[in-house]
Write a protein that holds these residues in place. Structure first.
Motif, short mmCIF file in Angstrom:
data_model
loop_
_atom_site.label_atom_id
_atom_site.label_comp_id
_atom_site.label_asym_id
_atom_site.label_seq_id
_atom_site.Cartn_x
_atom_site.Cartn_y
_atom_site.Cartn_z
N LEU A 66 20.78 114.57 39.21
CA LEU A 66 19.47 115.16 39.46
C LEU A 66 18.37 114.12 39.29
CD1 LEU A 66 19.86 118.62 37.65
CD2 LEU A 66 20.12 118.10 40.10
N ASP A 67 18.46 113.31 38.24
CA ASP A 67 17.46 112.28 37.98
C ASP A 67 17.42 111.23 39.09
OD1 ASP A 67 16.94 113.61 35.61
OD2 ASP A 67 18.01 112.16 34.35
N LEU A 68 18.59 110.93 39.67
CA LEU A 68 18.69 109.90 40.72
C LEU A 68 18.45 110.45 42.12
CD1 LEU A 68 21.91 108.16 39.34
CD2 LEU A 68 19.60 107.16 39.39
N GLY A 69 18.35 111.77 42.25
CA GLY A 69 18.18 112.37 43.57
C GLY A 69 19.46 112.42 44.38
N VAL A 70 20.60 112.39 43.70
CA VAL A 70 21.90 112.44 44.38
C VAL A 70 22.14 113.84 44.92
CG1 VAL A 70 24.40 112.31 43.96
CG2 VAL A 70 22.87 110.59 42.97
N GLU A 71 22.71 113.93 46.12
CA GLU A 71 23.02 115.23 46.69
C GLU A 71 24.23 115.83 45.98
OE1 GLU A 71 24.11 117.41 50.91
OE2 GLU A 71 23.69 115.25 50.91
N VAL A 72 24.05 117.02 45.42
CA VAL A 72 25.10 117.73 44.70
C VAL A 72 25.74 118.72 45.64
CG1 VAL A 72 25.57 119.29 42.77
CG2 VAL A 72 23.91 117.42 42.50
N HIS A 73 27.07 118.69 45.72
CA HIS A 73 27.79 119.66 46.55
C HIS A 73 28.04 120.94 45.76
CE1 HIS A 73 31.49 120.73 49.15
NE2 HIS A 73 30.41 121.15 49.75
N PHE A 74 28.57 120.82 44.54
CA PHE A 74 28.74 121.95 43.63
C PHE A 74 28.32 121.51 42.24
CE2 PHE A 74 32.00 123.03 46.85
CZ PHE A 74 31.58 124.32 47.17
N PRO A 75 27.37 122.20 41.61
CA PRO A 75 27.00 121.86 40.24
C PRO A 75 28.15 122.16 39.28
CG PRO A 75 25.89 123.87 40.93
CD PRO A 75 26.63 123.35 42.13
N PRO A 76 28.07 121.71 38.05
CA PRO A 76 29.17 121.94 37.11
C PRO A 76 29.49 123.43 36.97
CG PRO A 76 27.59 120.41 36.18
CD PRO A 76 26.98 120.96 37.44
N GLU A 77 30.77 123.72 37.06
CA GLU A 77 31.24 125.08 36.86
C GLU A 77 32.74 125.04 36.61
OE1 GLU A 77 30.41 127.31 40.41
OE2 GLU A 77 31.74 126.11 41.64
N GLU A 78 33.23 126.12 36.03
CA GLU A 78 34.67 126.22 35.82
C GLU A 78 35.33 126.55 37.15
OE1 GLU A 78 37.84 128.46 32.92
OE2 GLU A 78 35.94 127.73 32.13
N ASP A 79 36.43 125.90 37.41
CA ASP A 79 37.18 126.12 38.64
C ASP A 79 37.63 127.57 38.72
OD1 ASP A 79 38.71 124.53 40.91
OD2 ASP A 79 40.11 126.00 40.07
N ARG A 80 37.66 128.09 39.93
CA ARG A 80 38.08 129.48 40.13
C ARG A 80 39.57 129.68 39.90
NH1 ARG A 80 34.68 129.83 45.60
NH2 ARG A 80 35.71 127.83 45.82
N ASP A 81 40.36 128.64 40.09
CA ASP A 81 41.81 128.76 40.05
C ASP A 81 42.47 128.18 38.81
OD1 ASP A 81 41.80 129.92 42.66
OD2 ASP A 81 41.56 127.90 43.49
N ILE A 82 41.82 127.22 38.16
CA ILE A 82 42.43 126.53 37.03
C ILE A 82 41.61 126.80 35.78
CG2 ILE A 82 43.22 124.32 36.11
CD1 ILE A 82 43.22 123.32 39.06
N GLU A 83 42.13 127.62 34.91
CA GLU A 83 41.40 127.99 33.71
C GLU A 83 41.10 126.75 32.86
OE1 GLU A 83 42.02 130.69 29.72
OE2 GLU A 83 43.14 131.23 31.53
N GLY A 84 39.85 126.62 32.43
CA GLY A 84 39.46 125.51 31.57
C GLY A 84 39.14 124.23 32.31
N TYR A 85 39.27 124.21 33.64
CA TYR A 85 38.98 123.02 34.43
C TYR A 85 37.52 123.10 34.86
CZ TYR A 85 39.87 119.24 37.76
OH TYR A 85 39.87 118.05 38.45
N TYR A 86 36.70 122.17 34.38
CA TYR A 86 35.26 122.17 34.58
C TYR A 86 34.92 120.99 35.48
CZ TYR A 86 30.37 122.68 33.00
OH TYR A 86 29.01 122.88 32.92
N GLU A 87 34.20 121.25 36.57
CA GLU A 87 34.06 120.23 37.61
C GLU A 87 32.66 120.19 38.21
OE1 GLU A 87 37.05 121.56 40.32
OE2 GLU A 87 36.06 123.48 40.60
N LEU A 88 32.35 119.02 38.74
CA LEU A 88 31.11 118.74 39.44
C LEU A 88 31.48 117.96 40.69
CD1 LEU A 88 28.00 117.94 39.74
CD2 LEU A 88 28.52 116.05 38.18
N PHE A 89 30.88 118.31 41.82
CA PHE A 89 31.10 117.58 43.07
C PHE A 89 29.77 117.07 43.60
CE2 PHE A 89 34.84 120.28 42.90
CZ PHE A 89 35.85 119.45 43.36
#
Length: 161
Positions: A109-132
């Motif tokens: 956010l500070d660098l102005g990078v385009e975010v595809h998906f903000p941090p969130e827990e994966d829908r399929d893998i419990e406990g897997y937290y990801e940012l794209f």
């Protein structure tokens, strides 16, 4: 094949690991600045510059921590990356905590990078937290953390995103 046979073969097999990936990029300096700003706080650093086998360009290698794993940046001859065409769909870096994923997101956010998906827990893998996010050439980069897996567990392919 019996499970015991598979386990024996796994313990006897040579250790395979990913050594390096070279990305062809539109502007090496721009990509170098992006990857160091995003992942430098996790230990990514410039390792060396090496002439390519063609002798027409230099490849900048970034080291991933203290492991012998490298990300190479080399100038593209032209063209552009197109998401979901033949080639790299995305690649991922694994960090230790959700707070580190969140910190990477804040840097984006500070660098102005385009975010595809903000941090969130994966829908399929419990406990897997990801940012794209998208790198400057439109290559999708994942930063994630998750529950530890036993080294002998089969890799399910990671996120479904």
């Amino acid at each position: 094949m019996l499970v015991a046979d598979r386990e024996e073969r796994t313990t006897m097999a040579p250790r395979l690991r990913l050594h390096h990936i070279d990305l062809t990029v539109g502007d090496v300096q721009r990509s170098l600045e992006f990857y160091l700003a995003l992942l430098g706080p996790f230990g990514l650093h410039e390792f060396e510059r090496w002439p390519s086998y063609r002798g027409t360009e230099e490849i900048v290698y970034l080291a991933v921590g203290d492991e012998e794993q490298y990300l190479g940046l080399r100038p593209a001859d032209g063209g552009e990356h197109r998401y979901h065409n033949v080639g790299l769909e995305h690649f991922a870096f694994y960090v230790d905590t959700r707070e580190e994923v969140d910190a990477a997101y804040q840097r984006c956010l500070d660098l102005g990078v385009e975010v595809h998906f903000p941090p969130e827990e994966d829908r399929d893998i419990e406990g897997y937290y990801e940012l794209f996010v998208w790198d400057p050439d439109g290559i999708r980069v994942e930063i994630a953390c998750g529950p530890p897996r036993p080294r002998t567990a089969a890799v399910s392919g990671g996120s479904s995103r």
